[in-house]
Enzyme design. Structure first.
Site, mmCIF file in Angstrom:
data_model
loop_
_atom_site.group_PDB
_atom_site.id
_atom_site.type_symbol
_atom_site.label_atom_id
_atom_site.label_comp_id
_atom_site.label_asym_id
_atom_site.label_seq_id
_atom_site.Cartn_x
_atom_site.Cartn_y
_atom_site.Cartn_z
ATOM 1 N N LYS A 20 0.838 -1.198 0.000
ATOM 2 C CA LYS A 20 0.000 0.000 0.000
ATOM 3 C C LYS A 20 0.882 1.261 0.000
ATOM 4 O O LYS A 20 2.102 1.179 0.220
ATOM 5 C CB LYS A 20 -0.944 -0.065 1.209
ATOM 6 C CG LYS A 20 -1.917 -1.261 1.139
ATOM 7 C CD LYS A 20 -2.810 -1.339 2.375
ATOM 8 C CE LYS A 20 -3.779 -2.514 2.292
ATOM 9 N NZ LYS A 20 -4.668 -2.579 3.496
ATOM 10 N N TYR A 60 -12.184 -2.994 -3.415
ATOM 11 C CA TYR A 60 -12.712 -3.102 -2.049
ATOM 12 C C TYR A 60 -14.235 -3.047 -2.014
ATOM 13 O O TYR A 60 -14.817 -2.662 -0.996
ATOM 14 C CB TYR A 60 -12.116 -1.985 -1.186
ATOM 15 C CG TYR A 60 -10.688 -2.255 -0.739
ATOM 16 C CD1 TYR A 60 -10.376 -3.380 0.035
ATOM 17 C CD2 TYR A 60 -9.652 -1.379 -1.049
ATOM 18 C CE1 TYR A 60 -9.066 -3.618 0.466
ATOM 19 C CE2 TYR A 60 -8.347 -1.619 -0.619
ATOM 20 C CZ TYR A 60 -8.066 -2.737 0.137
ATOM 21 O OH TYR A 60 -6.778 -2.976 0.575
ATOM 22 N N ASN A 123 -1.867 -0.249 7.278
ATOM 23 C CA ASN A 123 -1.335 -1.590 7.568
ATOM 24 C C ASN A 123 -0.487 -2.182 6.439
ATOM 25 O O ASN A 123 -0.317 -3.392 6.331
ATOM 26 C CB ASN A 123 -2.445 -2.538 8.039
ATOM 27 C CG ASN A 123 -3.527 -2.762 7.014
ATOM 28 O OD1 ASN A 123 -3.423 -2.274 5.880
ATOM 29 N ND2 ASN A 123 -4.560 -3.489 7.384
ATOM 30 N N HIS A 126 -1.681 -5.607 1.342
ATOM 31 C CA HIS A 126 -2.914 -6.349 1.085
ATOM 32 C C HIS A 126 -2.564 -7.745 0.597
ATOM 33 O O HIS A 126 -1.611 -7.916 -0.163
ATOM 34 C CB HIS A 126 -3.739 -5.652 -0.014
ATOM 35 C CG HIS A 126 -4.811 -6.535 -0.601
ATOM 36 N ND1 HIS A 126 -6.056 -6.662 -0.019
ATOM 37 C CD2 HIS A 126 -4.818 -7.366 -1.676
ATOM 38 C CE1 HIS A 126 -6.775 -7.532 -0.728
ATOM 39 N NE2 HIS A 126 -6.061 -7.968 -1.735
ATOM 40 N N GLU A 137 -8.398 -10.597 -8.493
ATOM 41 C CA GLU A 137 -7.667 -9.356 -8.212
ATOM 42 C C GLU A 137 -6.429 -9.172 -9.093
ATOM 43 O O GLU A 137 -5.953 -8.051 -9.256
ATOM 44 C CB GLU A 137 -7.258 -9.330 -6.724
ATOM 45 C CG GLU A 137 -8.453 -9.179 -5.793
ATOM 46 C CD GLU A 137 -8.132 -9.388 -4.324
ATOM 47 O OE1 GLU A 137 -9.044 -9.266 -3.495
ATOM 48 O OE2 GLU A 137 -6.964 -9.689 -3.980
HETATM 49 N N1 UDP Z 1 -9.713 -1.263 7.203
HETATM 50 C C1 UDP Z 1 -9.818 -0.075 7.945
HETATM 51 N N2 UDP Z 1 -10.553 -0.087 9.109
HETATM 52 C C2 UDP Z 1 -11.185 -1.201 9.548
HETATM 53 C C3 UDP Z 1 -11.094 -2.381 8.794
HETATM 54 C C4 UDP Z 1 -10.351 -2.371 7.630
HETATM 55 O O1 UDP Z 1 -9.241 0.942 7.576
HETATM 56 O O2 UDP Z 1 -11.829 -1.144 10.607
HETATM 57 C C5 UDP Z 1 -8.915 -1.247 5.966
HETATM 58 C C6 UDP Z 1 -7.533 -1.845 6.179
HETATM 59 O O3 UDP Z 1 -6.601 -1.151 5.332
HETATM 60 C C7 UDP Z 1 -7.735 -3.265 5.691
HETATM 61 C C8 UDP Z 1 -8.671 -3.043 4.510
HETATM 62 O O4 UDP Z 1 -9.556 -2.030 4.981
HETATM 63 O O5 UDP Z 1 -6.498 -3.892 5.317
HETATM 64 C C9 UDP Z 1 -9.467 -4.245 4.080
HETATM 65 O O6 UDP Z 1 -10.150 -4.776 5.192
HETATM 66 P P1 UDP Z 1 -10.209 -6.361 5.422
HETATM 67 O O7 UDP Z 1 -11.174 -6.612 6.524
HETATM 68 O O8 UDP Z 1 -10.434 -7.046 4.120
HETATM 69 O O9 UDP Z 1 -8.729 -6.673 5.993
HETATM 70 P P2 UDP Z 1 -7.488 -7.436 5.335
HETATM 71 O O10 UDP Z 1 -8.023 -8.532 4.452
HETATM 72 O O11 UDP Z 1 -6.676 -6.415 4.576
HETATM 73 O O12 UDP Z 1 -6.704 -7.976 6.518
HETATM 74 MG MG MG Z 2 -9.479 -8.406 2.926
#
Ligand code: UDP
Ligand code: MG
Length: 155
Positions: A20, A60, A123, A126, A137
């Protein structure tokens, strides 16, 4: 695996890994790529890419009703990302383990997020959550090659 056997890419599990904008800005590209390389997965595609808003929204789309969605789209489009396709048996679930929990404060030490980040909204990386989403994707042409390491990684 027999080194000369040609395997159609569609048969092999692939995951989409994206560093990211915070990972790029913080100079973590090499570190993050290194973790997947050292594990032993096969790099099939790689590019630096400024993600347009509509593609970020599509990527997303399952999260579009969530309150953090607008911030997430701003974050992902705030600078270049590094897009990668990695291949190997079990690569989707294994990459998720290497990446660690969504909230970096809950991610285990030794994982990318556990070692390199502090906030869910920053974080750094991805990873696809299923083989079907891995295929969905990844876009564009992938390199067809076999690493010289393969016989030393796969019995
Ligand atoms: N995210 C966020 N706040 C939240 C949950 C998710 O900003 O409370 C963002 C974060 O960057 C995350 C992305 O949305 O990596 C996608 O969310 P997902 O639940 O799919 O998490 P991941 O698969 O990336 O662990
Ligand atoms: Mg995810």
């Amino acid at each position: 695996a027999t080194p000369n056997r040609i395997v159609a890419s569609s048969e092999v599990e692939q995951t989409y890994i994206m560093i990211k904008p915070d990972g790029v800005q913080r100079g973590l590209v090499g570190e993050i790529i290194s973790r997947f390389e050292k594990k032993g997965f096969l790099l099939k595609g790689l590019k630096l890419f400024q993600c347009p808003k509509d593609l970020a929204q599509e990527h997303y789309k399952d999260l579009k009703e969530r309150p953090f969605f607008p911030n997430l789209i701003d974050y992902i489009t705030s600078g270049p990302v590094v897009c990668m396709a990695w291949e190997g048996d079990g690569v989707v679930a294994s990459a998720r383990k290497l990446i660690g929990a969504t909230n970096p404060l809950q991610a285990e030490p030794g994982t990318i997020r556990g070692d390199l980040a502090v906030q869910t909204g920053r974080n750094v990386v991805h990873g696809s959550d299923s083989p079907d989403n891995g295929k969905r994707e990844i876009e564009g042409e992938l390199a067809q090659w076999e690493s010289v390491q393969t016989p030393w990684l796969i019995e």
